[in-house]
Design a protein around this motif. Structure first.
Motif, PDB file in Angstrom:
ATOM      1  N   GLY A   1      58.936  -0.370  45.917  1.00 29.38           N
ATOM      2  CA  GLY A   1      59.607   0.021  47.160  1.00 29.38           C
ATOM      3  C   GLY A   1      60.548  -1.060  47.661  1.00 29.38           C
ATOM      4  N   ILE A   2      60.064  -2.290  47.703  1.00 29.77           N
ATOM      5  CA  ILE A   2      60.904  -3.408  48.146  1.00 29.77           C
ATOM      6  C   ILE A   2      62.034  -3.644  47.159  1.00 29.77           C
ATOM      7  CG2 ILE A   2      60.917  -5.904  48.525  1.00 29.77           C
ATOM      8  CD1 ILE A   2      58.084  -5.592  49.681  1.00 29.77           C
TER       9      ILE A   2
ATOM     10  N   ALA B   1      58.269  -7.573  41.944  1.00 27.42           N
ATOM     11  CA  ALA B   1      59.505  -6.928  42.404  1.00 27.42           C
ATOM     12  C   ALA B   1      60.757  -7.565  41.822  1.00 27.42           C
ATOM     13  CB  ALA B   1      59.576  -6.960  43.928  1.00 27.42           C
TER      14      ALA B   1
ATOM     15  N   PHE C   1      53.294   0.177  44.559  1.00 26.93           N
ATOM     16  CA  PHE C   1      54.085   0.862  45.588  1.00 26.93           C
ATOM     17  C   PHE C   1      54.954  -0.117  46.365  1.00 26.93           C
ATOM     18  CE2 PHE C   1      54.419   2.066  50.070  1.00 26.93           C
ATOM     19  CZ  PHE C   1      55.134   3.250  49.967  1.00 26.93           C
ATOM     20  N   TRP C   2      54.341  -1.190  46.854  1.00 27.49           N
ATOM     21  CA  TRP C   2      55.107  -2.155  47.635  1.00 27.49           C
ATOM     22  C   TRP C   2      56.125  -2.889  46.770  1.00 27.49           C
ATOM     23  CZ3 TRP C   2      55.629  -1.763  52.500  1.00 27.49           C
ATOM     24  CH2 TRP C   2      54.597  -1.279  53.306  1.00 27.49           C
ATOM     25  N   SER C   3      55.766  -3.172  45.538  1.00 23.15           N
ATOM     26  CA  SER C   3      56.682  -3.903  44.652  1.00 23.15           C
ATOM     27  C   SER C   3      57.923  -3.079  44.347  1.00 23.15           C
ATOM     28  CB  SER C   3      55.966  -4.286  43.353  1.00 23.15           C
ATOM     29  OG  SER C   3      54.865  -5.121  43.602  1.00 23.15           O
TER      30      SER C   3
ATOM     31  N   LEU D   1      48.705   0.356  45.231  1.00 23.72           N
ATOM     32  CA  LEU D   1      49.313  -0.239  46.420  1.00 23.72           C
ATOM     33  C   LEU D   1      50.218  -1.405  46.035  1.00 23.72           C
ATOM     34  CD1 LEU D   1      49.287   0.173  49.476  1.00 23.72           C
ATOM     35  CD2 LEU D   1      47.454  -1.528  49.624  1.00 23.72           C
TER      36      LEU D   1
ATOM     37  N   VAL E   1      53.392  -9.345  45.139  1.00 22.24           N
ATOM     38  CA  VAL E   1      54.415  -8.309  45.308  1.00 22.24           C
ATOM     39  C   VAL E   1      55.791  -8.854  44.943  1.00 22.24           C
ATOM     40  CG1 VAL E   1      55.628  -6.905  47.019  1.00 22.24           C
ATOM     41  CG2 VAL E   1      53.131  -6.955  47.006  1.00 22.24           C
TER      42      VAL E   1
ATOM     43  N   VAL F   1      47.504  -9.982  54.593  1.00 21.13           N
ATOM     44  CA  VAL F   1      48.864  -9.630  54.175  1.00 21.13           C
ATOM     45  C   VAL F   1      49.525 -10.789  53.431  1.00 21.13           C
ATOM     46  CG1 VAL F   1      51.161  -8.989  55.007  1.00 21.13           C
ATOM     47  CG2 VAL F   1      49.124  -7.990  56.074  1.00 21.13           C
TER      48      VAL F   1
ATOM     49  N   TRP G   1      49.188 -10.946  49.723  1.00 23.44           N
ATOM     50  CA  TRP G   1      49.929  -9.957  48.939  1.00 23.44           C
ATOM     51  C   TRP G   1      51.381 -10.381  48.706  1.00 23.44           C
ATOM     52  CZ3 TRP G   1      48.416  -4.889  47.289  1.00 23.44           C
ATOM     53  CH2 TRP G   1      47.072  -4.584  47.540  1.00 23.44           C
TER      54      TRP G   1
END
Length: 305
Positions: free
Chosen positions: A106-107, A180, A102-104, A99, A176, A169, A172
């Motif tokens: 994705g952003i 990123a 994924f967020w790292s 997770l 993240v 949240v 995170w």
């Protein structure tokens, strides 16, 4: 497409087999677990009993043969430290790492593609110069330094975010962002250079002459043809994030695979080390399959490779 993916999967499977051999023997270079789990003055009889209970009394080749046999049924043994199946410990920690990755990525991918595409529309313009400078800085910053500075500035001094934890949240945001920054900087550079090349193509000039809106030219006509190099770099960075989450998870107290691996290496917990590396490798293997599918969908010419 089936033949294309088959060749890629066979190549990745060969790498996976090599990793199995490497992980098994490299883990045992850390020393004997008995030195950590038994008293310093433990008699030889106690050490021999410990080795017998955990299979360390067998010749190394036989230990490896048993490891391969158990690997066929996805059994890595029990953790020396926690007394639970090693695969359960890794599978409990894996979703947090995936997770986070994924967020790292994705952003990073979303911001980088938009920034690189807009910078390529007016090369050497103000926006292009600023984007290039910031992306070079971001691509050059090491994760551990960014994480430490981020904690000092945003968590300790400004108190905008917590220093650790995963419950909300807000907790995170900083991990993240740290993961990123570097992928974002690299992808901006690739997206910009590729888009500059694509935007000079004849079909783009034709679209401009026909009065096609600028937004459609950049994000519809040109961007798709510029995405293959971007996907290549994004895939490498995603795999790197999964592997490199060790530092970020340790600094921010994330209960992911990276932190679990660090603890297992420190305690010479061979079963957890082997399970962690293998399951992470399988996750990266599946990621590469998804990247290959994206290749084939974006550019049918790659299916014949």
């Amino acid at each position: 497409m089936t033949g294309f993916l088959g060749k890629r999967m066979l190549w990745s499977a060969g790498s996976l087999i090599g990793l199995v051999i490497l992980v098994f023997f490299m883990a045992r270079l850390t020393g004997s677990p008995a030195d950590l789990y038994l008293p310093i003055d433990a008699p030889n009889e106690m050490r021999e009993e410990f080795a017998r209970l955990h299979g360390f009394d067998l010749p190394l080749w036989q230990q490896f043969a048993n490891f391969l046999r158990d690997l066929l049924v996805f059994d890595f043994g029990d953790s020396l430290r926690q007394g639970r199946p090693a695969v359960d410990l890794v599978l409990e920690a894996l979703p947090t790492t995936l997770l986070l990755a994924f967020w790292s990525i994705g952003i990073a991918l979303m911001v980088a593609v938009i920034t690189g595409a807009l910078a390529a529309w007016r090369p050497n313009g103000i926006f292009d110069r600023i984007a290039t400078l910031l992306s070079l800085i971001g691509a050059s910053l090491p994760n551990f330094w960014v994480a430490i500075v981020g904690v000092l500035v945003f968590a300790v001094q400004l108190r905008w975010v917590p220093t650790s934890g995963t419950g909300t949240v807000v907790q995170w945001v900083l991990p993240v962002a740290v993961l990123a920054i570097r992928p974002c900087g690299l992808i901006v550079q690739v997206a910009r250079s590729t888009m500059i090349s694509v935007l000079s193509a004849p079909y783009v000039k034709t679209a401009e002459a026909k009065g096609v809106p600028r937004r459609a030219i950049i994000f519809v006509h040109a961007l798709r043809n510029a995405m293959l190099p971007v996907i290549t770099v994004a895939g490498d960075q995603a795999a790197g994030i999964i592997n490199g989450a060790v530092i970020v998870e340790t600094i921010f107290g994330f209960p992911g695979v990276g932190r679990l691996m660090i603890d297992s290496i420190s305690y010479r917990d061979f079963a957890v080390i082997q399970a962690g590396v293998m399951i992470t490798a399988i996750a990266i293997f599946l990621l590469n399959v998804l990247i290959d599918i994206a290749y084939a969908l974006l550019d049918p010419r790659t299916r014949a490779a």
